[in-house]
Scaffold this motif. Structure first.
Motif, PDB file in Angstrom:
ATOM      1  N   LEU A  47     -20.282 -32.063  17.401  1.00 23.71           N
ATOM      2  CA  LEU A  47     -20.809 -30.914  16.653  1.00 23.71           C
ATOM      3  C   LEU A  47     -19.870 -30.489  15.526  1.00 23.71           C
ATOM      4  O   LEU A  47     -20.315 -29.922  14.532  1.00 23.71           O
ATOM      5  CB  LEU A  47     -21.041 -29.731  17.601  1.00 23.71           C
ATOM      6  CG  LEU A  47     -22.079 -29.969  18.702  1.00 23.71           C
ATOM      7  CD1 LEU A  47     -22.134 -28.771  19.645  1.00 23.71           C
ATOM      8  CD2 LEU A  47     -23.461 -30.240  18.112  1.00 23.71           C
ATOM      9  N   GLN A  48     -18.596 -30.675  15.695  1.00 26.02           N
ATOM     10  CA  GLN A  48     -17.534 -30.441  14.704  1.00 26.02           C
ATOM     11  C   GLN A  48     -17.202 -28.968  14.463  1.00 26.02           C
ATOM     12  O   GLN A  48     -16.037 -28.621  14.328  1.00 26.02           O
ATOM     13  CB  GLN A  48     -17.846 -31.143  13.368  1.00 26.02           C
ATOM     14  CG  GLN A  48     -18.226 -32.600  13.478  1.00 26.02           C
ATOM     15  CD  GLN A  48     -17.172 -33.471  14.149  1.00 26.02           C
ATOM     16  OE1 GLN A  48     -16.173 -33.010  14.658  1.00 26.02           O
ATOM     17  NE2 GLN A  48     -17.432 -34.777  14.198  1.00 26.02           N
ATOM     18  N   HIS A  49     -18.197 -28.089  14.380  1.00 22.38           N
ATOM     19  CA  HIS A  49     -17.894 -26.664  14.158  1.00 22.38           C
ATOM     20  C   HIS A  49     -19.158 -25.858  14.410  1.00 22.38           C
ATOM     21  O   HIS A  49     -20.240 -26.434  14.658  1.00 22.38           O
ATOM     22  CB  HIS A  49     -17.375 -26.417  12.737  1.00 22.38           C
ATOM     23  CG  HIS A  49     -16.281 -25.398  12.671  1.00 22.38           C
ATOM     24  ND1 HIS A  49     -16.511 -24.040  12.775  1.00 22.38           N
ATOM     25  CD2 HIS A  49     -14.937 -25.543  12.527  1.00 22.38           C
ATOM     26  CE1 HIS A  49     -15.351 -23.389  12.694  1.00 22.38           C
ATOM     27  NE2 HIS A  49     -14.371 -24.286  12.546  1.00 22.38           N
ATOM     28  N   ILE A  50     -19.028 -24.534  14.340  1.00 17.30           N
ATOM     29  CA  ILE A  50     -20.201 -23.675  14.502  1.00 17.30           C
ATOM     30  C   ILE A  50     -20.330 -22.658  13.373  1.00 17.30           C
ATOM     31  O   ILE A  50     -21.420 -22.132  13.134  1.00 17.30           O
ATOM     32  CB  ILE A  50     -20.160 -22.944  15.874  1.00 17.30           C
ATOM     33  CG1 ILE A  50     -21.542 -22.394  16.241  1.00 17.30           C
ATOM     34  CG2 ILE A  50     -19.095 -21.854  15.873  1.00 17.30           C
ATOM     35  CD1 ILE A  50     -22.625 -23.446  16.365  1.00 17.30           C
ATOM     36  N   SER A  51     -19.245 -22.398  12.657  1.00 21.49           N
ATOM     37  CA  SER A  51     -19.308 -21.457  11.534  1.00 21.49           C
ATOM     38  C   SER A  51     -20.199 -22.021  10.430  1.00 21.49           C
ATOM     39  O   SER A  51     -20.019 -23.162  10.009  1.00 21.49           O
ATOM     40  CB  SER A  51     -17.900 -21.199  10.988  1.00 21.49           C
ATOM     41  OG  SER A  51     -17.954 -20.726   9.659  1.00 21.49           O
ATOM     42  N   ASP A  52     -21.138 -21.225   9.970  1.00 23.86           N
ATOM     43  CA  ASP A  52     -22.008 -21.685   8.880  1.00 23.86           C
ATOM     44  C   ASP A  52     -21.209 -22.055   7.641  1.00 23.86           C
ATOM     45  O   ASP A  52     -21.564 -23.002   6.921  1.00 23.86           O
ATOM     46  CB  ASP A  52     -23.045 -20.609   8.537  1.00 23.86           C
ATOM     47  CG  ASP A  52     -24.212 -20.584   9.511  1.00 23.86           C
ATOM     48  OD1 ASP A  52     -24.452 -21.617  10.167  1.00 23.86           O
ATOM     49  OD2 ASP A  52     -24.877 -19.539   9.621  1.00 23.86           O
TER      50      ASP A  52
END
Length: 429
Positions: free
Chosen positions: A251-256
């Motif tokens: 997924l690498q990250h969640i921050s837009d």
């Protein structure tokens, strides 16, 4: 007989490439060794990785070690192939003249020609297995059409090219005939499979076809891409008993802000919904993911958001990488590498500490359960196995308490009796 030593570095996709190469060499009369540091083989082929800095350095160190053996006359010929030489062939030729020739990732025929091997088309689906005989990787596609901001793979391996379903089924049948019971389905992006050949994604259809191969009992899906995840794949994973309740989905990250800059083609809302849909359809699914910290522009707020997401999602398996600029990528060419290395490492450590507690909780919930496991081998008198929730080399191992002699590659029912952060202990039933 001539002897060749094939040294494979990097990912499981390289493993498959080397195994196909060795099958051709063996058919031409070579005695094949693999991953040996010995210089008794007079011909050495090194299959390199060029993905991130640490992997590049390992590849270079390995080349230099065998180059020294070449200069000392301990080996006669030295060839280098794979991702590192695809990107830096000219520089490598100048820096390490002891290497007879450098080949990229799309010059399989050139390597064979240098070895004086005539390629046999009938061996297209055969390999010399370098994994334990009971499991193998099945590479379903080459390259990638994604253009993630940090990733050099499309620059190295080119665009996505799927292998036809009938070829993959034939290869799976051959693997089963060799005693393979577990297939790890791999590609740079497995969920994109088929669109170039069939005009639409065909991963679900491929998985169904592989489920019909006699002898294959577990099929494990790796390297899925979250954007536009095929919903029919969720249904196949839910309904087909041979498909492990396991998904490797970086997924690498969640921050837009970070997802947008990384060019991941998905936002936070879409990611959260996908995870929820997967959990709802397959309640006992084990999810493995990776996160990338220290990407250009990652703020304290971005990282705090990532930590909160990891706390809430409670991934069964999670790995963390720190960002390194890869030349030719969007992030290296267009963005400032503005997060200090010390901050990158501190964030990675903090995330892994958080995951350690989550992993312990996930494992503890398995205590008392009966699970079917496959035995990978015996280490120091201890029988080591895995469940369907665990991929080899990267996930939880289960030590089986028993006085019996077990069979490597065989399935057994066990009861989980003890757990720690990353491993389990079980009794044989």
């Amino acid at each position: 007989m001539k002897t060749i030593n094939v040294v494979t570095l990097g990912c499981s996709k390289n493993v498959v490439d080397s195994e196909h190469l060795m099958a051709q060499a063996a058919a031409a009369g070579y005695r094949v060794n693999f991953d040996s540091n010995s210089t008794r083989a007079k011909i050495v082929v090194i299959n390199t990785c060029g993905f991130i800095n640490d992997a590049k350095q390992e590849s270079i160190d390995t080349i230099l070690s065998f180059a020294a053996a070449r200069s000392a006359g301990r080996i006669e010929r030295l060839f280098v192939m794979g991702c590192l030489s695809e990107r830096y062939a000219d520089e490598l030729r100048e820096a390490i003249p002891e290497v007879d020739e450098f080949f990229g990732v799309r010059t399989f025929e050139g390597v064979l020609k240098a070895l004086e091997v005539e390629r046999k088309a009938e061996l297209e689906t055969e390999r010399v297995l370098t994994t334990p005989r009971h499991y193998a990787y099945l590479k379903i596609a080459e390259g990638c059409d994604r253009r993630c901001g940090y990733c050099a793979i499309p620059l190295i391996r080119g665009g996505h090219v799927s292998v036809p379903i009938e070829t993959l089924v034939k290869e799976a049948e051959w693997l089963a005939s060799q005693g393979v019971k577990e297939l790890m389905v791999i590609a740079q992006d497995t969920t994109f499979y088929g669109i170039d050949l069939y005009g639409k994604r065909k991963l679900a259809e491929l998985l169904k076809a592989l489920c019909r191969v006699d002898g294959i009992e577990w099929i494990r899906l790796h390297y899925a891409y979250p954007a536009s995840f095929p919903r029919d794949v969720i249904e196949v994973m839910r309904d087909e008993p041979k498909i492990c309740k396991y998904l490797d989905i970086p997924l690498q990250h969640i921050s837009d802000n970070q997802l947008r800059s990384m060019k991941r083609s998905i936002d936070k809302a879409g990611t959260v919904k996908l995870i929820a849909d997967l959990r709802a359809a397959i309640p006992d699914l084990a999810i493995r993911t990776t996160m990338l910290v220290g990407y250009p522009g990652e703020t304290d707020a971005d990282f705090a958001e990532l930590k909160e997401f990891v706390k809430e999602a409670k991934f069964e398996r999670l790995g963390v990488f720190t960002y390194s600029a890869e030349e030719g990528t969007y992030s290296a060419d267009c963005l400032a590498d503005d997060v200090p290395e010390s901050v990158k490492q501190a964030r990675a450590d903090e995330l892994m500490e958080l995951q350690s507690a989550i992993s312990y909780g996930c494992n503890e919930r398995r205590v008392g359960r009966t699970e079917r496991v496959i035995v990978d081998g015996c280490v120091d008198g201890r029988w080591i196995a895995r469940s369907q929730y665990d991929s080899p080399e990267v996930d939880t191992e289960i030590e089986i308490i028993t006085t019996k002699r077990l069979r490597k590659g065989a399935f057994y029912d066990v009861r989980i009796v003890e757990a720690d952060e990353y491993d389990l202990t079980a009794e044989l039933i």
